[in-house]
Design a protein around this motif. Sequence first.
Motif, mmCIF file in Angstrom:
data_model
loop_
_atom_site.group_PDB
_atom_site.id
_atom_site.type_symbol
_atom_site.label_atom_id
_atom_site.label_comp_id
_atom_site.label_asym_id
_atom_site.label_seq_id
_atom_site.Cartn_x
_atom_site.Cartn_y
_atom_site.Cartn_z
ATOM 1 N N VAL A 46 36.260 67.454 84.268
ATOM 2 C CA VAL A 46 36.104 68.899 84.447
ATOM 3 C C VAL A 46 35.289 69.464 83.293
ATOM 4 C CG1 VAL A 46 37.343 71.099 84.518
ATOM 5 C CG2 VAL A 46 38.231 69.139 85.784
ATOM 6 N N GLU A 47 35.552 69.002 82.080
ATOM 7 C CA GLU A 47 34.840 69.499 80.905
ATOM 8 C C GLU A 47 33.347 69.176 80.976
ATOM 9 O OE1 GLU A 47 37.820 67.955 80.799
ATOM 10 O OE2 GLU A 47 38.969 69.711 80.209
ATOM 11 N N GLU A 48 33.004 67.961 81.398
ATOM 12 C CA GLU A 48 31.598 67.569 81.533
ATOM 13 C C GLU A 48 30.899 68.404 82.599
ATOM 14 O OE1 GLU A 48 32.202 62.882 80.279
ATOM 15 O OE2 GLU A 48 32.274 63.476 82.388
ATOM 16 N N PHE A 49 31.588 68.631 83.706
ATOM 17 C CA PHE A 49 31.026 69.449 84.781
ATOM 18 C C PHE A 49 30.801 70.879 84.308
ATOM 19 C CE2 PHE A 49 31.551 72.243 88.484
ATOM 20 C CZ PHE A 49 30.515 71.783 89.279
ATOM 21 N N CYS A 50 31.760 71.428 83.584
ATOM 22 C CA CYS A 50 31.631 72.797 83.087
ATOM 23 C C CYS A 50 30.486 72.922 82.089
ATOM 24 C CB CYS A 50 32.940 73.242 82.436
ATOM 25 S SG CYS A 50 34.272 73.503 83.618
ATOM 26 N N ALA A 51 30.342 71.940 81.230
ATOM 27 C CA ALA A 51 29.243 71.962 80.257
ATOM 28 C C ALA A 51 27.893 71.931 80.975
ATOM 29 C CB ALA A 51 29.367 70.785 79.300
ATOM 30 N N PHE A 52 27.812 71.183 82.052
ATOM 31 C CA PHE A 52 26.567 71.061 82.812
ATOM 32 C C PHE A 52 26.242 72.351 83.569
ATOM 33 C CE2 PHE A 52 24.429 69.893 86.836
ATOM 34 C CZ PHE A 52 23.238 69.377 86.314
ATOM 35 N N THR A 53 27.240 72.941 84.205
ATOM 36 C CA THR A 53 27.006 74.102 85.054
ATOM 37 C C THR A 53 27.074 75.430 84.313
ATOM 38 O OG1 THR A 53 29.344 74.284 85.653
ATOM 39 C CG2 THR A 53 27.919 72.962 87.108
ATOM 40 N N GLY A 54 27.768 75.443 83.187
ATOM 41 C CA GLY A 54 27.961 76.698 82.469
ATOM 42 C C GLY A 54 29.134 77.507 82.986
ATOM 43 N N LEU A 55 29.873 76.954 83.922
ATOM 44 C CA LEU A 55 31.057 77.628 84.447
ATOM 45 C C LEU A 55 32.223 77.457 83.481
ATOM 46 C CD1 LEU A 55 30.866 76.447 88.154
ATOM 47 C CD2 LEU A 55 30.316 78.716 87.284
ATOM 48 N N LYS A 56 33.149 78.390 83.529
ATOM 49 C CA LYS A 56 34.333 78.297 82.686
ATOM 50 C C LYS A 56 35.344 77.351 83.330
ATOM 51 C CE LYS A 56 33.804 82.801 80.659
ATOM 52 N NZ LYS A 56 34.221 84.165 80.613
ATOM 53 N N ARG A 57 36.081 76.668 82.489
ATOM 54 C CA ARG A 57 37.069 75.686 82.945
ATOM 55 C C ARG A 57 38.060 76.317 83.934
ATOM 56 N NH1 ARG A 57 42.003 73.830 80.781
ATOM 57 N NH2 ARG A 57 42.314 71.619 81.139
ATOM 58 N N GLU A 58 38.516 77.518 83.636
ATOM 59 C CA GLU A 58 39.497 78.198 84.486
ATOM 60 C C GLU A 58 38.935 78.463 85.883
ATOM 61 O OE1 GLU A 58 38.630 79.362 81.388
ATOM 62 O OE2 GLU A 58 40.354 78.447 80.401
ATOM 63 N N GLN A 59 37.648 78.808 85.950
ATOM 64 C CA GLN A 59 37.004 79.059 87.239
ATOM 65 C C GLN A 59 36.965 77.783 88.078
ATOM 66 O OE1 GLN A 59 33.302 80.479 85.518
ATOM 67 N NE2 GLN A 59 33.640 82.492 86.446
ATOM 68 N N VAL A 60 36.617 76.687 87.453
ATOM 69 C CA VAL A 60 36.520 75.412 88.169
ATOM 70 C C VAL A 60 37.884 74.947 88.625
ATOM 71 C CG1 VAL A 60 35.890 72.978 87.928
ATOM 72 C CG2 VAL A 60 34.403 74.758 86.982
ATOM 73 N N ILE A 61 38.872 75.052 87.761
ATOM 74 C CA ILE A 61 40.224 74.590 88.106
ATOM 75 C C ILE A 61 40.767 75.320 89.323
ATOM 76 C CG2 ILE A 61 42.607 74.565 87.283
ATOM 77 C CD1 ILE A 61 41.487 73.845 84.527
ATOM 78 N N GLU A 62 40.433 76.592 89.483
ATOM 79 C CA GLU A 62 40.886 77.351 90.662
ATOM 80 C C GLU A 62 40.458 76.691 91.960
ATOM 81 O OE1 GLU A 62 39.866 81.486 90.669
ATOM 82 O OE2 GLU A 62 40.467 81.718 88.579
ATOM 83 N N TYR A 63 39.275 76.076 91.975
ATOM 84 C CA TYR A 63 38.746 75.448 93.174
ATOM 85 C C TYR A 63 39.296 74.041 93.393
ATOM 86 C CZ TYR A 63 35.439 79.126 94.204
ATOM 87 O OH TYR A 63 34.865 80.317 94.555
ATOM 88 N N LEU A 64 39.918 73.456 92.401
ATOM 89 C CA LEU A 64 40.408 72.085 92.534
ATOM 90 C C LEU A 64 41.744 71.999 93.259
ATOM 91 C CD1 LEU A 64 39.511 70.562 89.044
ATOM 92 C CD2 LEU A 64 38.188 70.497 91.153
ATOM 93 N N TYR A 65 42.437 73.142 93.439
ATOM 94 C CA TYR A 65 43.770 73.083 94.028
ATOM 95 C C TYR A 65 43.948 74.051 95.158
ATOM 96 C CZ TYR A 65 44.050 70.737 89.671
ATOM 97 O OH TYR A 65 43.796 69.886 88.649
#
Length: 65
Positions: A46-65
């Motif tokens: 998740v951290e690598e993906f966020c660094a690549f996209t510029g999205l915040k970790r919290e935003q990405v985690i919302e979509y994972l569940y």
Amino acid sequence: MPIQKRMVVHVKDVMTISGISKRSAQRWLAHIRRLHNKPVTAFVTVEEFCAFTGLKREQVIEYLY
């Protein structure tokens, strides 16, 4: 903040988050792996993906569940 149950991002997650096609999502993940000198079969975190996209970790985690 939701409890994170997964540490990795899969193709389907990238498709859902970004709205891109399956093949484009595969390319994104392959590009992230290359940036981090990972083998083709390695997971993208998740951290690598966020660094690549510029999205915040919290935003990405919302979509994972």
